[in-house]
Design a protein around this motif. Structure first.
Motif, PDB file in Angstrom:
ATOM      1  N   ALA A  16      22.357 -14.046 -14.017  1.00 38.09           N
ATOM      2  CA  ALA A  16      22.381 -13.233 -12.728  1.00 38.09           C
ATOM      3  C   ALA A  16      22.144 -11.885 -12.967  1.00 38.09           C
ATOM      4  N   GLY A  17      21.222 -11.367 -11.967  1.00 35.89           N
ATOM      5  CA  GLY A  17      21.034  -9.921 -11.871  1.00 35.89           C
ATOM      6  C   GLY A  17      21.943  -9.597 -10.537  1.00 35.89           C
ATOM      7  N   VAL A  18      22.446  -8.228 -10.495  1.00 34.13           N
ATOM      8  CA  VAL A  18      23.330  -7.885  -9.365  1.00 34.13           C
ATOM      9  C   VAL A  18      22.067  -7.558  -8.301  1.00 34.13           C
ATOM     10  N   THR A  19      22.258  -7.952  -7.115  1.00 33.84           N
ATOM     11  CA  THR A  19      21.466  -7.811  -5.899  1.00 33.84           C
ATOM     12  C   THR A  19      21.926  -6.856  -4.958  1.00 33.84           C
ATOM     13  N   ASP A  20      20.897  -6.111  -4.245  1.00 31.28           N
ATOM     14  CA  ASP A  20      21.496  -4.906  -3.492  1.00 31.28           C
ATOM     15  C   ASP A  20      20.995  -5.590  -1.949  1.00 31.28           C
ATOM     16  N   LEU A  25      13.552 -12.669  -7.735  1.00 26.74           N
ATOM     17  CA  LEU A  25      12.700 -14.043  -8.067  1.00 26.74           C
ATOM     18  C   LEU A  25      13.746 -14.791  -8.858  1.00 26.74           C
ATOM     19  N   VAL A  26      13.568 -16.082  -8.420  1.00 29.12           N
ATOM     20  CA  VAL A  26      14.494 -17.192  -9.115  1.00 29.12           C
ATOM     21  C   VAL A  26      13.869 -17.923  -9.827  1.00 29.12           C
ATOM     22  N   LEU A 144      10.939 -16.951  -4.449  1.00 26.25           N
ATOM     23  CA  LEU A 144      11.277 -15.395  -4.162  1.00 26.25           C
ATOM     24  C   LEU A 144      12.139 -15.756  -2.738  1.00 26.25           C
ATOM     25  N   VAL A 145      13.388 -15.093  -2.750  1.00 31.82           N
ATOM     26  CA  VAL A 145      14.530 -15.227  -2.069  1.00 31.82           C
ATOM     27  C   VAL A 145      14.911 -13.886  -1.410  1.00 31.82           C
ATOM     28  N   SER A 146      15.639 -13.734  -0.325  1.00 31.44           N
ATOM     29  CA  SER A 146      16.088 -12.519   0.253  1.00 31.44           C
ATOM     30  C   SER A 146      17.385 -12.280  -0.556  1.00 31.44           C
ATOM     31  N   ASP A 147      18.158 -13.437  -0.424  1.00 34.59           N
ATOM     32  CA  ASP A 147      19.868 -13.291  -0.917  1.00 34.59           C
ATOM     33  C   ASP A 147      19.996 -14.630  -1.940  1.00 34.59           C
ATOM     34  N   ILE A 168      14.060  -7.591  -7.319  1.00 33.54           N
ATOM     35  CA  ILE A 168      12.937  -6.825  -7.214  1.00 33.54           C
ATOM     36  C   ILE A 168      13.257  -6.278  -5.905  1.00 33.54           C
ATOM     37  N   ASP A 169      12.414  -4.958  -5.972  1.00 30.22           N
ATOM     38  CA  ASP A 169      12.838  -4.087  -4.510  1.00 30.22           C
ATOM     39  C   ASP A 169      11.803  -4.612  -3.523  1.00 30.22           C
TER      40      ASP A 169
END
Length: 197
Positions: A16-20, A25-26, A144-147, A168-169
């Motif tokens: 997992a990457g840290v999301t802000d 992209l999953v 491609l998801v927002s959360d 991704i930003d």
């Protein structure tokens, strides 16, 4: 970093990457196509456009030769009217190199749109991180998801052998969605032209 994914699938890995709160992209790896389709349907049922926002998904099968084949997707649309398959196809083209996809024709009308965003900032890093996340002989979901940490998304992907996500930003996500809009307009124009003949 690797951690176990709950009690149902203790052997499944999550990288997992840290999301802000931006986008991610999953890529989820499944042992078979049936499991990938089941997860796709589960995602479709939990996406409400408010608490769970999924911009696009595509189901793929990876051959033993490493080539990816897009499985036919349903015509599910997001609240903004974009079709999941178009957005997912473009996200697929961002993540995986052309050598794995075979040719832009694999993506249908999204091929030209993918070409326009191949210069996406950090695209090379994304591709390097994600391109091996679906094992040969397996199926997968590229989304491609927002959360990506939403509980409902995690539950829908519970049967995955592994899940890899990269943040991704918003600009990059907007580029992908804009490319999907352009591809949809080109597809509609082509359809209109063919019906006039």
């Amino acid at each position: 970093m690797t951690e176990n994914q709950g009690t149902d699938r203790p052997d499944a890995d999550i990288v997992a990457g840290v999301t802000d709160g931006a986008y991610a992209l999953v890529v989820a790896d499944f042992a078979d196509t049936e499991s990938a389709w089941s997860a796709y349907e589960d995602l479709k049922s939990v996406e409400d456009g408010r608490t769970v926002v999924i911009e696009g998904i595509v189901v793929v099968k990876r051959g033993e030769d490493g080539q990816l084949e897009i499985q036919k997707s349903t015509d599910h649309s997001t609240r903004s009217g974009l079709r999941w398959g178009l957005v997912g196809g473009i996200a697929l083209g961002v993540v995986f190199p052309p050598s794995i996809l075979g040719s832009a024709a694999v993506l249908g009308t999204t091929g030209a749109a993918v070409g326009k965003i191949r210069q996406l900032h950090h695209r090379h890093d994304l591709a390097e991180d994600l391109q091996d996340s679906i094992a040969p002989g397996h199926s997968g979901i590229v989304a491609l998801v927002s959360d990506p940490r939403a509980v409902k998304i995690r539950e829908a992907l519970a049967m995955a052998d592994a899940i890899v996500e990269r943040t991704i930003d918003k600009v990059a996500a907007d580029d992908i969605k804009a490319a999907a809009e352009e591809a949809a307009a080109e597809e509609k124009a082509a359809k209109d032209t063919s019906t006039e003949k």
